[in-house]
Design an enzyme around this catalytic site. Structure first.
Site, PDB file in Angstrom:
ATOM      1  N   ALA A  60      29.107  -9.449 -10.277  1.00 38.54           N
ATOM      2  CA  ALA A  60      30.024  -8.566  -9.286  1.00 38.54           C
ATOM      3  C   ALA A  60      29.840  -7.227  -9.366  1.00 38.54           C
ATOM      4  CB  ALA A  60      31.151  -9.273  -9.455  1.00 38.54           C
ATOM      5  N   GLU A  61      29.784  -6.765 -10.673  1.00 40.94           N
ATOM      6  CA  GLU A  61      29.823  -5.371 -10.961  1.00 40.94           C
ATOM      7  C   GLU A  61      28.397  -4.765 -10.757  1.00 40.94           C
ATOM      8  OE1 GLU A  61      31.421  -3.331 -14.674  1.00 40.94           O
ATOM      9  OE2 GLU A  61      31.946  -5.401 -14.817  1.00 40.94           O
ATOM     10  N   TYR A  62      27.579  -5.552 -10.907  1.00 43.10           N
ATOM     11  CA  TYR A  62      26.163  -5.168 -10.581  1.00 43.10           C
ATOM     12  C   TYR A  62      25.870  -4.985  -9.269  1.00 43.10           C
ATOM     13  CZ  TYR A  62      21.134  -5.001 -10.341  1.00 43.10           C
ATOM     14  OH  TYR A  62      19.732  -4.561 -10.343  1.00 43.10           O
ATOM     15  N   GLU A  79      -4.111  11.640  24.149  1.00 42.24           N
ATOM     16  CA  GLU A  79      -3.266  10.366  23.785  1.00 42.24           C
ATOM     17  C   GLU A  79      -2.312  10.916  22.702  1.00 42.24           C
ATOM     18  OE1 GLU A  79      -5.620   7.229  22.447  1.00 42.24           O
ATOM     19  OE2 GLU A  79      -6.818   7.574  24.102  1.00 42.24           O
ATOM     20  N   LYS A  97      -0.794  10.782  19.218  1.00 40.46           N
ATOM     21  CA  LYS A  97      -1.201   9.849  17.939  1.00 40.46           C
ATOM     22  C   LYS A  97       0.145   9.335  17.343  1.00 40.46           C
ATOM     23  CE  LYS A  97      -4.174  11.034  13.956  1.00 40.46           C
ATOM     24  NZ  LYS A  97      -3.066  10.254  12.794  1.00 40.46           N
ATOM     25  N   ASP A 110       2.239   7.248  14.804  1.00 43.41           N
ATOM     26  CA  ASP A 110       2.562   7.121  13.588  1.00 43.41           C
ATOM     27  C   ASP A 110       2.899   5.606  12.933  1.00 43.41           C
ATOM     28  OD1 ASP A 110       2.679   7.968  10.837  1.00 43.41           O
ATOM     29  OD2 ASP A 110       4.261   9.138  10.871  1.00 43.41           O
ATOM     30  N   ARG A 155      -6.545  -2.151   9.260  1.00 45.33           N
ATOM     31  CA  ARG A 155      -7.639  -1.233   8.864  1.00 45.33           C
ATOM     32  C   ARG A 155      -8.383  -1.380   7.601  1.00 45.33           C
ATOM     33  NH1 ARG A 155      -8.492   4.039   7.066  1.00 45.33           N
ATOM     34  NH2 ARG A 155     -10.162   5.112   8.321  1.00 45.33           N
ATOM     35  N   GLU A 195      -2.306   0.488  17.698  1.00 49.50           N
ATOM     36  CA  GLU A 195      -1.464   1.065  16.548  1.00 49.50           C
ATOM     37  C   GLU A 195      -0.220   0.195  16.655  1.00 49.50           C
ATOM     38  OE1 GLU A 195      -2.569   3.463  14.794  1.00 49.50           O
ATOM     39  OE2 GLU A 195      -1.185   4.407  13.571  1.00 49.50           O
ATOM     40  N   TYR A 217      -5.491   1.656  22.233  1.00 49.58           N
ATOM     41  CA  TYR A 217      -6.134   3.014  22.477  1.00 49.58           C
ATOM     42  C   TYR A 217      -7.432   3.092  22.404  1.00 49.58           C
ATOM     43  CZ  TYR A 217      -4.879   3.563  17.715  1.00 49.58           C
ATOM     44  OH  TYR A 217      -4.916   3.560  16.266  1.00 49.58           O
ATOM     45  N   LYS A 241     -10.001  12.635  23.243  1.00 49.69           N
ATOM     46  CA  LYS A 241     -11.199  11.770  23.288  1.00 49.69           C
ATOM     47  C   LYS A 241     -11.969  12.593  24.457  1.00 49.69           C
ATOM     48  CE  LYS A 241      -8.854   7.922  21.248  1.00 49.69           C
ATOM     49  NZ  LYS A 241      -8.234   6.863  21.290  1.00 49.69           N
ATOM     50  N   LYS A 294      -3.075  17.785  15.062  1.00 43.72           N
ATOM     51  CA  LYS A 294      -1.627  17.375  14.399  1.00 43.72           C
ATOM     52  C   LYS A 294      -0.676  18.422  14.678  1.00 43.72           C
ATOM     53  CE  LYS A 294      -2.610  14.152  11.429  1.00 43.72           C
ATOM     54  NZ  LYS A 294      -2.726  14.567  10.157  1.00 43.72           N
ATOM     55  N   CYS A 352      -6.211  22.162 -23.746  1.00 42.82           N
ATOM     56  CA  CYS A 352      -5.805  20.716 -22.778  1.00 42.82           C
ATOM     57  C   CYS A 352      -4.542  20.341 -23.318  1.00 42.82           C
ATOM     58  CB  CYS A 352      -6.974  19.836 -23.025  1.00 42.82           C
ATOM     59  SG  CYS A 352      -6.201  18.229 -22.342  1.00 42.82           S
ATOM     60  N   CYS A 358      -5.269  16.647 -25.019  1.00 44.00           N
ATOM     61  CA  CYS A 358      -5.851  16.193 -26.367  1.00 44.00           C
ATOM     62  C   CYS A 358      -6.167  17.704 -27.079  1.00 44.00           C
ATOM     63  CB  CYS A 358      -7.462  15.665 -25.897  1.00 44.00           C
ATOM     64  SG  CYS A 358      -8.477  16.877 -25.192  1.00 44.00           S
ATOM     65  N   CYS A 391     -10.971  20.958 -19.390  1.00 40.08           N
ATOM     66  CA  CYS A 391     -11.013  20.282 -20.611  1.00 40.08           C
ATOM     67  C   CYS A 391     -12.263  19.869 -21.041  1.00 40.08           C
ATOM     68  CB  CYS A 391      -9.941  19.301 -20.878  1.00 40.08           C
ATOM     69  SG  CYS A 391     -10.068  18.045 -22.029  1.00 40.08           S
ATOM     70  N   CYS A 404     -10.785  12.957 -24.773  1.00 35.93           N
ATOM     71  CA  CYS A 404      -9.445  12.873 -24.150  1.00 35.93           C
ATOM     72  C   CYS A 404      -8.605  11.787 -23.241  1.00 35.93           C
ATOM     73  CB  CYS A 404      -9.731  14.428 -23.185  1.00 35.93           C
ATOM     74  SG  CYS A 404      -8.421  14.702 -22.202  1.00 35.93           S
TER      75      CYS A 404
END
Ligand code: IVH
Length: 701
Positions: free
Chosen positions: A41-43, A123, A125, A127, A146, A185, A237, A301, A325, A420, A423, A444, A450
């Site tokens: 319960a505590e967790y 169009e 883009k 996300d 993809r 998309e 698209y 396009k 963008k 470096c 190393c 390096c 390394c």
């Protein structure tokens, strides 16, 4: 604790870190040490507090958060699908000037007169995640992610749960193409994302950082009932494999997509010239904040499809499209420290550790400082207040130091190390033998001794475009490397057999259960077959990215040939170097690095051992059925049916080599109007001379 939504981001980040650490310690005590420190319960109370913070501040969610361990999305279990037409990415533009240059490139390539306008289709883009949807006789038969662009995962069953995806194309059955792959998309709306996170918290499940992650996590569920319960949507698209294309322009095809029953983004529109396109960008940018889905730019396009096909592709993106963008988002924060990381090729890279700050919905706590000169030029110091920016998936950068906020009495310029940090070997800036220029990167010199270089090479070896082993990422490599179990690629493929108690040992590590270990060994075994170009790329040779790896594969065809070439080198020094330089596209720096790699005895030992563990698939030259494959051709005079650039790209695409000068090795000279000395030389040497039209007939139009 006060209500999480009343906290500032900094307070929330602090609270989040403390709770995560406590929960991790408690769960380690429970699972690994079998010594619970608190009751369930505590967790639970602590866990819920963490979730509340994440619902109020989704940007704080990271892969390491204890909330992410609940019902983690299964990465395994989907079949692989090879895309018959690769799924490409887009070149980027960041301002109107870049867009005008893009138009200029299109015009020059097509050889268009000034009087001819180029129409673009604009169009938003989206996300989200791209997906390819295959229809055969109008029925949806397969859907794939993809992946790396060549090969994705089979998510057919999950995609079937999307309302926006017609299981059967609408309209007259007799008019549907036999085969058609619609690409688009998959995304989650912002409002559905918020509801999902609230419900997830109530059910004690994982919180998502943004709609994109929520869409990805929801789509890649082995249990398609979960996908169905999450509201995913789709905008169509583009297209891949198609027995017939329903239209002559991008806009006509998208109109057909709508009639087939797909959603096409309503803000998409035809722009009759570049000025209209720039205007369309501004309008969409203004609308961005009002949309119920995330967009990160506008895609343009070339609208005419005949022009698209003439323009074709450059490596991984089409010449006929570009993504403008949205500008990078900025924020101000404090540089807490500057750390030096050592990369795969020994390069020392400075990284700024920052006070966490939210930039465009993501908490940033690191920024790259690129190299020593960059730190000097911008005079970035520990303790400085800086402006950082973040654009898309790129690593955040420092764009400005606010010198007026600096405490001059304590501030000191940053001292760049000359050894470096891993190393202890000397770290030097090499001098280019030809130009005499000093490299900006300090490296390096430890090479194979390394540990940082060795570990980074291994991470590269298993990375996505290399061996791409499910369940064996950077984190696991670090763990196995530190334990001494994986020191070279050979150890990966011997991991299972290495010792019988290994399974037990891995099972005891944090984050590994019995199933995870089994899956890991299976994933490793699945990758015992690999294409030569991927294999070469995986080796992590300096200057050898995917493009050069492909060139080497194309030239040597088999791993055997490649290894033999360099053992012959011991007998005939210099020959293989000249051979390398003769590969079109390989320059001196690459040739040096390749030669150094394949003649190094330690590397040869590893390669030989790998040869016994793996099947490296010989390179298969594409389009060797074309009548000009392997032929050398020279274009001369002024061409009228195509531009020089177009002719070259087309010929190379068919496997021909395009040369600038005529010799006895030339197979064809294509002579346009007013051809001069090259035509004469061809006639003298008895080389076949053809007209532009004859050439087009030969290659099939
Ligand atoms: S066209 C060959 N159109 O952007 C061209 N892509 O950077 C293929 N994307 O992987 C892409 N909205 O996931 C295209 N309207 C749009 C898009 C779009 C989002 C994504 C897509 C692609 C990535 C390319």
């Amino acid at each position: 604790m006060q209500d999480a939504s009343n906290l500032s981001l900094e307070e929330a980040a602090e609270e989040h870190r403390e709770l995560s650490e406590t929960l991790k310690a408690l769960s380690a005590a429970y699972y690994q040490e079998d010594a619970p420190r608190v009751d369930d319960a505590e967790y639970d109370v602590l866990f819920r507090k963490l979730q509340e913070i994440e619902v109020a501040f989704p940007e704080l969610v990271s892969d390491e958060s204890p909330t992410q361990r609940v019902g983690a999305a299964p990465a395994k279990g989907f079949g692989k699908v090879r895309h018959s037409v690769p799924m490409l990415s887009l070149d980027n533009a960041f301002n109107s000037e870049d867009l005008r240059e893009f138009e200029g490139r299109v015009r020059r390539f097509l050889g268009l007169p000034h009087t001819e306008d180029v129409a673009f289709f604009a169009e938003p883009k989206i996300d989200g995640l791209s997906a390819s949807l295959r229809y055969e006789n109008a029925r949806f038969v397969q859907g794939a992610t993809r992946g790396d662009g060549q090969e994705g995962e089979d998510i057919t069953e999950n995609l079937k749960t999307l309302q926006d995806l017609p299981l059967r194309l609408k309209g007259d059955k007799n008019l549907h193409p036999d085969v058609f792959e619609v690409r688009g998309e998959v995304y989650m709306s912002i409002s559905d994302f918020q509801i999902l996170n609230e419900n997830q918290a109530k059910a004690g499940q994982k919180i998502f950082a943004n709609p994109r992650n929520a869409a990805a996590g929801s789509l890649r569920q082995l249990d398609k009932k979960i996908t169905a319960s999450r509201k995913l949507r789709l905008f169509a698209y583009a297209w891949g494999d198609a027995s017939e294309v329903p239209g002559l322009t991008q806009s006509e095809v998208l109109e057909q997509f709508s009639q087939w029953g797909f959603s096409v983004n309503p803000l998409s529109k035809v722009c009759h010239n570049m000025e209209e396109a720039i205007d369309a960008y501004r309008k969409i940018e203004e609308l961005r904040a009002t949309l119920d889905y995330d967009i990160d730019g506008v895609v343009f396009k070339v609208n005419r499809l005949d022009w698209q096909s003439r323009l074709g592709f450059v490596s991984r993106s089409p010449r006929w499209a570009i993504a403008h963008k949205f500008p990078a988002e900025k924020a101000t924060t404090l540089v807490k420290d500057i750390e030096i990381q050592v990369g795969r090729t020994g390069a020392l890279t400075p990284v700024a550790r920052l006070a966490p700050v939210s930039v465009g919905g993501v908490v940033v706590s690191n920024a790259t400082l690129h190299n020593e000169e960059e730190i000097e030029r911008k005079d970035i110091r520990i303790g400085d207040t800086v402006v950082i920016q973040r654009a898309g998936d790129v690593i955040p950068q420092v764009v400005e130091v606010q010198v007026d906020k600096r405490d001059e009495s304590t501030s000191e310029p940053f001292q760049y190390p000359t050894v470096c940090p891993v190393c202890g070997s000397h770290a030097v800036r090499e001098v280019n033998a030809l130009s005499g220029k000093v490299d900006v990167v300090r490296r390096c010199t430890g090479g194979l001794i390394c540990d940082a270089q060795a570990m980074e090479r291994l991470k590269h070896f298993v990375s996505r475009n290399a061996f791409d082993i499910d369940g064996l990422g950077a984190k696991q490599i670090e763990l196995f490397f530190t334990l001494g179990w994986v020191k070279s690629p050979v150890d990966i493929f011997a991991l299972e057999e290495a010792d019988k108690t290994r399974l037990q040992k891995i099972k005891n590590l944090e984050g590994f259960g019995e199933k995870a270990v089994k899956n890991l060994f299976e994933a490793i075994n699945q990758r015992r077959e690999i294409e030569l170009d991927r294999f070469i790329f995986a080796l992590g040779i300096r200057h050898v990215g995917q493009g050069n790896a492909r060139l080497l594969a194309k030239n040597y065809l088999t791993l055997e040939n490649l290894l033999n070439a360099f053992s012959a080198e011991q007998a005939d020094p210099g020959k293989v170097y000249v051979d390398l330089l003769n590969i079109d596209g390989i320059g001196a720096a690459v040739a040096d690095a390749v030669k150094e790699f394949f003649t190094e005895e330690k590397n040869r030992e590893i390669l030989k051992a790998l040869q016994n563990q793996l099947v490296v698939i010989d390179f298969e030259a594409p389009s060797n059925d074309s009548p000009v494959a392997g032929k050398t051709v020279v274009f001369t005079g002024s061409l009228e049916l195509m531009t020089r650039a177009e002719a070259k790209v087309k010929a190379e695409g068919l496997g021909a080599k395009v040369s600038g000068s005529v010799s006895a090795k030339t197979d064809y000279v294509v002579a346009g109007a007013k051809a001069g000395s090259k035509l004469k030389k061809a006639e003298d040497l008895g080389v076949a001379v053809v007209t532009e039209q004859e050439w087009l007939d030969l290659i099939g139009g």
